[in-house]
Design a protein around this motif. Structure first.
Motif, mmCIF file in Angstrom:
data_model
loop_
_atom_site.group_PDB
_atom_site.id
_atom_site.type_symbol
_atom_site.label_atom_id
_atom_site.label_comp_id
_atom_site.label_asym_id
_atom_site.label_seq_id
_atom_site.Cartn_x
_atom_site.Cartn_y
_atom_site.Cartn_z
ATOM 1 N N ALA A 124 -62.574 -2.180 -20.513
ATOM 2 C CA ALA A 124 -62.500 -2.892 -19.414
ATOM 3 C C ALA A 124 -61.130 -3.547 -19.071
ATOM 4 O O ALA A 124 -60.717 -3.507 -17.853
ATOM 5 N N GLY A 125 -60.841 -4.026 -20.170
ATOM 6 C CA GLY A 125 -59.463 -4.814 -19.992
ATOM 7 C C GLY A 125 -58.381 -3.681 -19.753
ATOM 8 O O GLY A 125 -57.409 -3.924 -18.900
ATOM 9 N N LEU A 126 -58.401 -2.607 -20.198
ATOM 10 C CA LEU A 126 -57.456 -1.466 -20.110
ATOM 11 C C LEU A 126 -57.573 -1.096 -18.628
ATOM 12 O O LEU A 126 -56.480 -1.021 -17.778
ATOM 13 N N ILE A 127 -58.834 -1.012 -18.077
ATOM 14 C CA ILE A 127 -58.846 -0.563 -16.587
ATOM 15 C C ILE A 127 -58.355 -1.344 -15.659
ATOM 16 O O ILE A 127 -57.685 -1.154 -14.629
ATOM 17 N N GLU A 128 -58.628 -2.680 -15.888
ATOM 18 C CA GLU A 128 -58.111 -3.996 -15.018
ATOM 19 C C GLU A 128 -56.636 -3.888 -15.317
ATOM 20 O O GLU A 128 -55.910 -4.290 -14.143
ATOM 21 N N LEU A 129 -56.128 -3.641 -16.351
ATOM 22 C CA LEU A 129 -54.752 -3.945 -16.471
ATOM 23 C C LEU A 129 -53.829 -2.573 -15.774
ATOM 24 O O LEU A 129 -53.025 -2.825 -15.298
ATOM 25 N N LEU A 130 -54.416 -1.351 -15.934
ATOM 26 C CA LEU A 130 -53.917 -0.269 -15.288
ATOM 27 C C LEU A 130 -54.040 -0.378 -13.661
ATOM 28 O O LEU A 130 -53.210 0.005 -13.117
ATOM 29 N N GLY A 131 -55.135 -0.970 -13.299
ATOM 30 C CA GLY A 131 -55.493 -1.441 -11.678
ATOM 31 C C GLY A 131 -54.417 -2.125 -11.234
ATOM 32 O O GLY A 131 -53.627 -1.882 -10.162
ATOM 33 N N ALA A 132 -54.120 -3.356 -12.121
ATOM 34 C CA ALA A 132 -53.540 -4.364 -11.494
ATOM 35 C C ALA A 132 -51.649 -3.727 -11.579
ATOM 36 O O ALA A 132 -51.068 -3.901 -10.607
ATOM 37 N N LEU A 133 -51.318 -3.005 -12.377
ATOM 38 C CA LEU A 133 -50.119 -2.483 -12.566
ATOM 39 C C LEU A 133 -49.972 -1.366 -11.340
ATOM 40 O O LEU A 133 -48.968 -1.402 -10.982
ATOM 41 N N ALA A 134 -50.916 -0.506 -11.098
ATOM 42 C CA ALA A 134 -50.946 0.459 -10.257
ATOM 43 C C ALA A 134 -50.634 -0.308 -8.654
ATOM 44 O O ALA A 134 -49.762 0.151 -7.969
ATOM 45 N N GLY A 150 -49.450 -3.087 -8.154
ATOM 46 C CA GLY A 150 -48.053 -3.896 -8.219
ATOM 47 C C GLY A 150 -46.918 -2.923 -7.779
ATOM 48 O O GLY A 150 -46.031 -2.993 -7.298
ATOM 49 N N GLU A 151 -47.108 -1.494 -8.467
ATOM 50 C CA GLU A 151 -46.307 -0.486 -8.134
ATOM 51 C C GLU A 151 -46.291 -0.006 -6.752
ATOM 52 O O GLU A 151 -45.131 0.022 -6.227
ATOM 53 N N LEU A 152 -47.494 0.174 -6.276
ATOM 54 C CA LEU A 152 -47.594 0.617 -4.711
ATOM 55 C C LEU A 152 -47.061 -0.689 -3.963
ATOM 56 O O LEU A 152 -46.357 -0.292 -3.102
ATOM 57 N N SER A 153 -47.188 -2.037 -4.334
ATOM 58 C CA SER A 153 -46.547 -3.120 -3.426
ATOM 59 C C SER A 153 -45.001 -3.157 -3.410
ATOM 60 O O SER A 153 -44.349 -3.159 -2.798
ATOM 61 N N ALA A 154 -44.389 -2.740 -4.812
ATOM 62 C CA ALA A 154 -43.247 -2.658 -5.065
ATOM 63 C C ALA A 154 -42.434 -1.523 -4.153
ATOM 64 O O ALA A 154 -41.467 -1.538 -3.546
ATOM 65 N N PHE A 155 -43.106 -0.387 -4.184
ATOM 66 C CA PHE A 155 -42.571 0.716 -3.328
ATOM 67 C C PHE A 155 -42.379 0.328 -1.773
ATOM 68 O O PHE A 155 -41.435 0.459 -1.161
ATOM 69 N N ILE A 188 -40.856 -10.836 -14.197
ATOM 70 C CA ILE A 188 -42.189 -11.416 -14.828
ATOM 71 C C ILE A 188 -43.275 -10.940 -14.950
ATOM 72 O O ILE A 188 -44.021 -10.688 -16.253
ATOM 73 N N ALA A 189 -43.881 -10.463 -14.002
ATOM 74 C CA ALA A 189 -45.083 -9.355 -14.333
ATOM 75 C C ALA A 189 -44.950 -8.126 -15.114
ATOM 76 O O ALA A 189 -45.675 -7.906 -16.006
#
Length: 241
Positions: A32-42, A44-49, A129-130
């Protein structure tokens, strides 16, 4: 000169093959933590783009505008890698990202840069930082997932680009440094506020960290390394904390 060719990001299937190691099974307490981490990172990458593509319009010249737009393309490629990986785990990427939309959008709304230099500091300091936090937490993942997280967090040239432009601006006008230092401190404060909000709401991510860190001392060392990374970035920019 900044890069003008899109970063060479390997396709997801090649990347996964190279990572090696078994993925976490749904029965693993860390899943569950893996999915949440990947979701947050994904997200974050979309927002960065989106942010980099928009901020490139504030660039003082066409060369810088092209360079930042190219770096934005790299962020989108990373976003696609993460979405493919989530799908390979049987997870809908949109559902995985959804819990982080409000927190990240709020952060970006509250920290909209006023000019070109503020946009560079935000991307370098805020995203840094993120990125450091995600990189630290990835140590508690399976080898395949850990390799992917560290791959998408790899620097495609933005750090050197931001440092070069900000330091040059401060050299030309030293008074700019004080304003940008205050801006960086504001970014950190807002980022920590939103991170605490996410941490409270996402139990899986909290459990992943709690299971990975053997004790409070190790957890404290994790956050100290994140703080040290921030301090180093501030020094690289020529800004005081």
């Amino acid at each position: 000169m900044p890069p003008t060719e899109p970063p060479n990001v390997p396709p997801i299937e090649q990347s996964r093959t190279g990572h090696g190691g078994a993925q976490l099974s749904p029965d693993d307490p860390r899943h569950a933590g893996l999915i949440e981490l990947l979701g947050a990172l994904a997200y974050g990458e979309l927002s960065a783009f989106e942010r980099m593509a928009s901020d490139s319009r504030m660039a003082p010249n066409l060369g810088d505008r092209t360079a930042l737009a190219t770096l934005a393309a790299g962020e989108f490629a990373h976003f696609q890698q993460l979405c493919h990986y989530l799908a390979s785990l049987g997870v809908d990427p949109e559902l995985a990202m959804a819990p982080y939309v409000v927190a990240l959008d709020t952060f970006h709304d509250l920290t909209a840069p006023a000019d070109w230099l503020e946009s560079l500091v935000k991307a370098y300091v805020g995203d840094g930082i993120a990125g450091d936090f995600y990189r630290e937490v990835s140590a508690y993942l399976d080898p395949a997932s850990r390799a992917l997280v560290r791959e998408v967090l790899g620097d495609a040239g933005h750090a050197a680009f931001a440092v070069d432009r900000v330091r040059a601006a401060i050299f030309a006008d030293p008074t700019i440094g004080g304003r940008l230092a205050l801006w960086a401190r504001r970014l950190v404060g807002e980022a920590l506020t939103q991170a605490q909000r996410v941490a409270v709401e996402r139990e899986g991510l909290v459990q992943l960290i709690a299971r990975g860190a053997s004790d409070m001392a190790e957890l404290g060392q994790l956050f100290q390394r994140v703080i040290d990374g921030h301090s180093e970035r501030m020094r690289s920019l020529g800004l005081s904390e």
